[in-house]
Design a protein around this motif. Sequence first.
Motif, PDB file in Angstrom:
ATOM      1  N   MET A  65      87.913  15.473  72.368  1.00 56.62           N
ATOM      2  CA  MET A  65      88.751  15.783  70.899  1.00 56.62           C
ATOM      3  C   MET A  65      87.724  15.199  70.058  1.00 56.62           C
ATOM      4  O   MET A  65      87.728  15.608  69.088  1.00 56.62           O
ATOM      5  CB  MET A  65      89.971  14.918  70.890  1.00 56.62           C
ATOM      6  CG  MET A  65      90.713  15.462  70.167  1.00 56.62           C
ATOM      7  SD  MET A  65      91.566  17.133  70.019  1.00 56.62           S
ATOM      8  CE  MET A  65      92.291  17.386  68.203  1.00 56.62           C
ATOM      9  N   ARG A  66      87.137  13.720  69.714  1.00 55.71           N
ATOM     10  CA  ARG A  66      86.253  13.414  69.050  1.00 55.71           C
ATOM     11  C   ARG A  66      85.030  14.331  68.913  1.00 55.71           C
ATOM     12  O   ARG A  66      84.687  14.587  67.535  1.00 55.71           O
ATOM     13  CB  ARG A  66      85.890  11.837  68.652  1.00 55.71           C
ATOM     14  CG  ARG A  66      84.668  11.352  68.126  1.00 55.71           C
ATOM     15  CD  ARG A  66      84.248  10.358  69.273  1.00 55.71           C
ATOM     16  NE  ARG A  66      83.442   9.746  68.358  1.00 55.71           N
ATOM     17  CZ  ARG A  66      82.068   9.593  67.767  1.00 55.71           C
ATOM     18  NH1 ARG A  66      81.747  10.627  68.428  1.00 55.71           N
ATOM     19  NH2 ARG A  66      81.391   9.356  66.452  1.00 55.71           N
ATOM     20  N   ALA A  67      84.549  14.190  69.517  1.00 60.56           N
ATOM     21  CA  ALA A  67      83.463  15.878  69.612  1.00 60.56           C
ATOM     22  C   ALA A  67      83.313  17.112  69.013  1.00 60.56           C
ATOM     23  O   ALA A  67      83.197  17.000  68.418  1.00 60.56           O
ATOM     24  CB  ALA A  67      82.797  16.565  70.844  1.00 60.56           C
ATOM     25  N   THR A  68      84.816  17.200  69.332  1.00 54.86           N
ATOM     26  CA  THR A  68      84.826  19.306  68.682  1.00 54.86           C
ATOM     27  C   THR A  68      85.802  18.493  66.759  1.00 54.86           C
ATOM     28  O   THR A  68      85.648  19.763  65.850  1.00 54.86           O
ATOM     29  CB  THR A  68      86.453  19.661  69.477  1.00 54.86           C
ATOM     30  OG1 THR A  68      87.613  18.522  69.405  1.00 54.86           O
ATOM     31  CG2 THR A  68      85.578  20.650  70.346  1.00 54.86           C
ATOM     32  N   MET A  69      86.578  17.572  67.172  1.00 52.37           N
ATOM     33  CA  MET A  69      86.712  17.578  65.472  1.00 52.37           C
ATOM     34  C   MET A  69      85.701  17.223  64.724  1.00 52.37           C
ATOM     35  O   MET A  69      85.971  17.663  63.744  1.00 52.37           O
ATOM     36  CB  MET A  69      87.567  15.614  65.495  1.00 52.37           C
ATOM     37  CG  MET A  69      89.365  15.793  66.068  1.00 52.37           C
ATOM     38  SD  MET A  69      90.289  16.747  64.935  1.00 52.37           S
ATOM     39  CE  MET A  69      90.598  15.309  63.006  1.00 52.37           C
ATOM     40  N   LEU A  70      84.406  16.702  64.712  1.00 55.76           N
ATOM     41  CA  LEU A  70      83.056  16.059  64.366  1.00 55.76           C
ATOM     42  C   LEU A  70      82.278  17.610  63.924  1.00 55.76           C
ATOM     43  O   LEU A  70      82.280  18.439  62.447  1.00 55.76           O
ATOM     44  CB  LEU A  70      82.432  15.282  65.088  1.00 55.76           C
ATOM     45  CG  LEU A  70      82.689  13.636  64.945  1.00 55.76           C
ATOM     46  CD1 LEU A  70      82.060  13.841  65.688  1.00 55.76           C
ATOM     47  CD2 LEU A  70      83.313  13.094  63.586  1.00 55.76           C
ATOM     48  N   ASP A  71      83.221  18.599  65.154  1.00 56.02           N
ATOM     49  CA  ASP A  71      82.215  20.021  65.161  1.00 56.02           C
ATOM     50  C   ASP A  71      83.141  20.679  63.947  1.00 56.02           C
ATOM     51  O   ASP A  71      82.697  21.239  63.140  1.00 56.02           O
ATOM     52  CB  ASP A  71      82.511  20.282  66.297  1.00 56.02           C
ATOM     53  CG  ASP A  71      81.108  20.307  66.829  1.00 56.02           C
ATOM     54  OD1 ASP A  71      80.485  20.537  66.918  1.00 56.02           O
ATOM     55  OD2 ASP A  71      80.646  21.060  67.894  1.00 56.02           O
TER      56      ASP A  71
END
Lengths: 322, 323
Positions: free
Chosen positions: B209-215
Amino acid sequence: MTEPTTPLDVRASVVVDPMAIAVPLDLAAAEGMELKTRSQWSYARRRFLRHRLAMIGLVGLIIIFGAGALATWVSPYSFDQIDLTYVLHSPTTVGHHIFGTDEIGRDSLSRIIYGIRTSEQVGLTVAVVSTLFGLIVGAIAGYYRGWLDNVIMRITDLILTLPLLVVLLTVAALLGRSSSVWTIVFIIAAFYWTGVARIVRGVFLSLREKEYVEAAKAVGAGDLRIMFRHILPNTLGPVVVTATLAVADAIILESFLSFLGFGIADPTPSLGKLVAEGQQFPQKWWITVIPGLVLVLIVICVNFVGDGLRDALDPQQRRVRA
Amino acid sequence: MLTYIARRILYSIPVLLATSFLSFTFIAKSSDPLANLRANPRDNNPTVLHHLAHVYHLDQSLPVRYWYWLQDVFVHKLGVSLLTSQPIWPDISVAIEHTLQIILLAQVIALVLGVAVGIYSAIRQYSPFDYAMTSVSFLGYAMPTFWLALILQILFVDIYLKWHVRVFYTSGLNSGVTSSTWSIDRLQHIALPVVTLTVVSFALYSRYMRATMLDVINSDYVRTARAKGLPERLVIFRHVVRNALIPIVTVSALQFGALLGGAIVTESIFQLNGMGYFFITRLQTNDVYSVMAYVMIVAITVIIFNLLADILYGYLDPRIRYD
């Protein structure tokens, strides 16, 4: 009159790499400093060596795996040496049982060190064997496509319909309970290589359409030369990362098998088996906690190194750990 | 869309048949269902063994045996265990029910926590909270399930022995003989297994979730939304989170297979009569057809969830086209 170009400038323009750490080339050239040419690999090495977590992981791994490799010299006792004056003793400095002893008085520290040796053998061999095999098969499938590609993809489809643990448990259980380290290595590698093959195949599929491959073909390079000389070096980034993480995967899978009683047979200690031994003695926490902690440390260190390698070898890719 | 689903289902039938045939061949070749009888000198009677082999078609060739097994699966609900002569379905259906309860609870808790933590970590990137959660998920990710489960067990056995307080039970599904699916007693029993399975999935979901949010936060349309003056709360929850949730749906569907694998260890440690426990105990006694039944049910579940993941992905993200 010809333009006075120093050889330095020419070299500098070759070196510039947008992804690399910015080196003030013009400045260096202006001051007449000697510039060292750096290859892609040396940039990667620099990136890796500057990755703090990767270095921590690497040092940790060297210590843990070093102890395992030198088990015969490092461990205070042999893994099956019984000391009946200390049975189920909690960690103590007396008699060097710093991690305590088990139910028949064997030194836990020594058993853990020998357990690390087992994990290490499994992890490294599975990683090397399955990577090499997956690399060759994936390269052939991705380059030639055709029936081989179909067969491999269907095999991986089949394997992916079941959780790996279920497959490995069934195979390990039916191949007999008294498995040696190498039987377990074989079983894990036999199913693990498909993952590597899939990755390599994917890279080969996209690279085989590139212009430089076409150029190589135009000058008459053979298939083998194109595959191994031109395409393969470009797949090494993801492959090295996968191989590193495979070490952790294999160690964890082995510990699961051993924990459930379908792994490596007695008397060889294995970290999973050591954790399982503590199950009968919930009051004697050290038997369970310490070998498990070692497993966690190994996996964390391997993951750190894997992350560092990924950042170093293929900076565009930001992988989400799955 | 419908043709896509139909084609995927049609494609999964030969995959299932191939998986079942290969597992059947392997399992049947490498184990002898009559081994227990043969080992016992009292039962080791050639006529009886011959008769049994005939009744269970053990004297036939492998494809023929497979065919009989396949008929059993459809006509007699997975057939009869060769070891106990009991029908398999009643046992395994109870086990499925228990495993489903544990896995679903773990999934829901892990998803809610993972998504919440992932969102917050991404908004406050590199904050102490973000670093703490990164460490937690790294640890949760590296921890073997069996170790976590055993530590929880040790802890709560200790609490009980020291203070005589039963916070959570450390084995079994119910205290009494009656089994009640949703009672305080049941929840006290399944709490620790659920926590064990939650930790692993939580680590995955929060990282993802963190990675896709940052994307998504760094994409152009989010900059546009901010530029036109939307309040930050609206930008995050209406524009960023909704798109960042799409990959999580796929990941959580695919995680089901991993959870079934994790359930094997967790259930055998906490001695819950679930699918994993069923599998391990049947594997230990070489109960061929029960193992086959488990393998088939897991394979079907994984295939269904893979299909579900693809369909949901296409539904949530209209850019994906199926053809």
